[in-house]
Design an enzyme around this catalytic site. Structure first.
Site, PDB file in Angstrom:
ATOM      1  N   LYS A  82       0.828  -1.206   0.065  1.00  0.00           N
ATOM      2  CA  LYS A  82      -0.044  -0.012  -0.101  1.00  0.00           C
ATOM      3  C   LYS A  82       1.023   1.077   0.200  1.00  0.00           C
ATOM      4  O   LYS A  82       1.892   1.416   0.725  1.00  0.00           O
ATOM      5  CB  LYS A  82      -0.878  -0.011   1.188  1.00  0.00           C
ATOM      6  CG  LYS A  82      -1.765   1.118   1.385  1.00  0.00           C
ATOM      7  CD  LYS A  82      -2.653   0.773   2.516  1.00  0.00           C
ATOM      8  CE  LYS A  82      -3.953   1.907   2.499  1.00  0.00           C
ATOM      9  NZ  LYS A  82      -4.610   1.980   3.760  1.00  0.00           N
ATOM     10  N   SER A 157      -9.267   1.959   2.775  1.00  0.00           N
ATOM     11  CA  SER A 157      -8.739   2.864   2.090  1.00  0.00           C
ATOM     12  C   SER A 157      -7.680   1.700   1.360  1.00  0.00           C
ATOM     13  O   SER A 157      -7.294   2.332   0.244  1.00  0.00           O
ATOM     14  CB  SER A 157      -7.855   3.954   2.805  1.00  0.00           C
ATOM     15  OG  SER A 157      -7.136   3.208   3.699  1.00  0.00           O
ATOM     16  N   SER A 181      -9.803   0.070   7.167  1.00  0.00           N
ATOM     17  CA  SER A 181      -9.273  -0.041   5.867  1.00  0.00           C
ATOM     18  C   SER A 181      -8.552  -1.216   5.248  1.00  0.00           C
ATOM     19  O   SER A 181      -8.195  -1.571   4.021  1.00  0.00           O
ATOM     20  CB  SER A 181      -8.063   1.112   5.726  1.00  0.00           C
ATOM     21  OG  SER A 181      -8.790   2.370   5.750  1.00  0.00           O
TER      22      SER A 181
END
Lengths: 490, 95
Positions: A82, A157, A181
């Site tokens: 990420k 996210s 997330s």
């Protein structure tokens, strides 16, 4: 194994083949990179592909594997990270214009740990800007699409990481979780996602959003892989003063398909009235399966403060964010707008043009909640509610080995559906954020489909009970085949 | 709780966040709506509840003050939007 299908492998499958020298890391890495080229146009999970570095590292891993007596479980296996986790020499953007050209001079601790295992970093994944959002639509670059239905969001996210794992663009990925997330996108994409206990994984090198809530964790194709990644990334780190000096177990030891006698509770407050019927039905079937496997189920657990968690979270997280994001002033790194006549105006304009709408909204909320006259009513009140929520979980875990809930109240929603209504977007985190407030661990596992759209089950445990969560998740996974399904259109 | 146009401007000033007129209007509505949803917290009795900032049972984490290598000047300056004479270049802060 045909070399053009290697991207579909799990970590443990790839490891076995590498160990037996039936495939090379280079074959595996090339297969994954080819897959990315083929489908990335549709999914848009990645912000940066580090092809040259990856191929070079794969060659190095191959010569290590050739000579080594025992190889580490992640050696030679490609991963996506990420884009909120600092990677030395590889652009780390947080999917923000603010950090569009930021190249970290150091690695996050988790990256050092993965590299020590000779993992192959193939690139960085898309996310909601600075990890603020639940759909990956708040990326400053482009939205990511759900591989199960390209018109829908992958969650957020960590939407890029989850979509990439679901679409076999990587063998596994890392995400971060502040209010859901990792788990919510894992649920939306039918993959496994674990948010560890706060303090279990070092946050050094994780770009800060809300420091008392953030944790890094694995997003994987199955539960065994999740345990293997946890083995690699967990542990104390002197560079993160909130990291806990607690011994790290071998998380694969508890991967046994037996949950007989475990007491599992279903908190009523998570089965919301406006929850989609399909989600509720799939969840109830999953709990029945746990019962069938020998767990004792208590359907009547009550955690009455749950309904206050959302409000407390959306005061605490933006408050911490408003302080953390004060560092983006356009001086030392990041976007800088210098046309203004004085330094204050320069800072204001840097932040006006460098941040997107959701980030601004949260900075505003947090600044307000911390400002003179409102601190007691909002921030302090939220911290007290936080104490009550934690207390309630503590009491529940005196009686139960774990609690189970749906991961999200809905199946993946359509792109654009909630973008203009922030409150609707926030409500999507209602089942996941109480876990961050209490700092406890939780895992999301694939638990069914409604019209080919994934549904996740969340398993929550007391601090440092990741082994128990993995055991329940593993037993459930072995008794179902949801994790074997692949997105049809790709 | 309704956030007025002036209040939004004031908060943006505190956060050193430039906002367009359009943003101010939009945030005034959106933030008011969000704050309304926070009203629910008034119903929680928090008398005699100590605030919780942090969930881990650690306090005052100390370590040895060991000397170790840091980053080179070039590495640290490599991301600087503007630099001069091996320093970060900023605008004048004094009149």
């Amino acid at each position: 194994m045909p070399t053009d299908k290697l991207h579909q492998l799990t970590i443990h499958e790839a490891h076995m083949l590498l160990k037996q020298r039936r495939i090379s890391s280079l074959d595996l890495t090339k297969s994954v990179l080819k897959r990315i080229v083929e489908i990335e146009e549709k999914v848009q999970a990645c912000v940066t592909i580090a092809e040259d570095v990856a191929l070079k590292e794969a060659e190095k891993a191959d010569s290590y594997i050739k000579t080594a007596h025992e190889i580490t479980p992640l050696a030679g296996i490609p991963t996506l990270i990420k884009d909120v986790i600092c990677t030395k020499g590889i652009r780390t953007t947080c999917s923000s214009k603010m950090l569009e050209n930021f190249i970290p001079p150091y690695d996050a601790t988790v990256m050092e740990k993965l590299k020590a295992q000779r993992a192959i970093i193939i690139g960085k994944t898309n996310m909601d800007e600075f990890a603020m959002g639940s759909s990956t639509e708040h990326s400053a670059f482009f939205p990511t699409h759900n591989p199960w239905d390209l018109r829908r969001v992958p969650g957020g996210s960590s939407g890029g990481s989850a979509a990439a794992v679901a679409a076999d663009e990587t063998i596994y990925a890392l995400g971060s979780d502040t209010g859901g997330s990792i788990r919510q996108p894992a649920g939306f994409c039918s993959v496994v996602g674990l948010k560890p206990t706060y303090g279990r994984v070092s946050r050094f090198g994780l770009v800060a959003f809300a420091s008392s809530l953030d944790q890094i964790g694995p997003i994987t194709k199955d539960v065994t892989d999740c345990a293997l990644v946890m083995n690699a990334i967990a542990g104390h780190d002197s560079r993160d003063s909130t990291s806990v000096p607690h011994p790290v177990p071998d998380y694969t030891q508890q991967l046994i398909p037996d949950i007989k006698g475990l007491r599992i509770g279903v908190p009523q407050e998570y089965l919301l009235e406006d929850m989609q019927d399909e989600v509720k039905a799939a969840f109830e079937a999953a709990v029945d399966k746990l019962h069938e496997l020998g767990a004792e189920i208590d359907w009547g657990v009550s955690l009455p403060h749950t309904k206050y968690a959302l409000a407390a979270y959306y005061i605490l997280a933006p408050s911490e964010a408003s302080a953390n994001l004060a560092r983006y002033d356009g001086v030392k790194y990041g976007f800088s707008e210098r046309d203004a006549s004085n330094v204050i105006e320069t800072t204001e304009r840097t932040r006006q043009f460098g941040f997107g709408a959701e980030v601004k909204r949260r900075i505003m909320l947090g600044t307000y909640a911390l400002s003179a006259g409102y601190y007691d009513a909002y921030y302090l009140k939220a911290q007290k509610v936080r104490a009550l929520i934690k207390q309630e979980f503590d009491q529940a875990f005196e009686k139960y080995s774990a609690l189970v809930t749906p991961t999200s109240p809905t199946v993946p929603f359509k792109l654009g559906e909630k973008l203009e209504d922030p409150m609707q977007m926030y409500l999507n985190d209602v089942c996941t954020l109480p876990v961050n407030i209490a700092g406890i661990p939780a895992i999301s596992v694939p638990a069914g489909f409604a019209d080919n759209l994934p549904i996740g089950m969340q398993i929550i445990g007391k601090p440092f009970s990741e082994e128990t969560l993995l055991r329940i998740a593993f037993a459930y996974e072995q008794a179902t085949d949801w994790h074997n399904r692949k997105p049809p259109l790709l | 709780m309704k956030l007025s146009y002036e209040q939004v401007k004031h908060i943006a000033w505190l956060a050193r966040l430039g906002l367009s007129e359009e943003d101010v209007e939009k945030f005034s509505l959106q933030l008011s709506n969000i704050l309304e949803n926070f009203e629910i917290l008034k119903h929680v009795n928090t008398d005699n509840v100590a605030p919780l900032a942090h969930i881990i049972p650690l306090q005052n984490v100390f370590r040895e003050d060991n000397v170790a290598d840091s980053y080179s000047q070039a590495e640290i300056l490599s991301n600087a939007p503007k630099q001069a004479e091996k320093c970060f270049k900023v605008q004048a802060i004094l009149e």
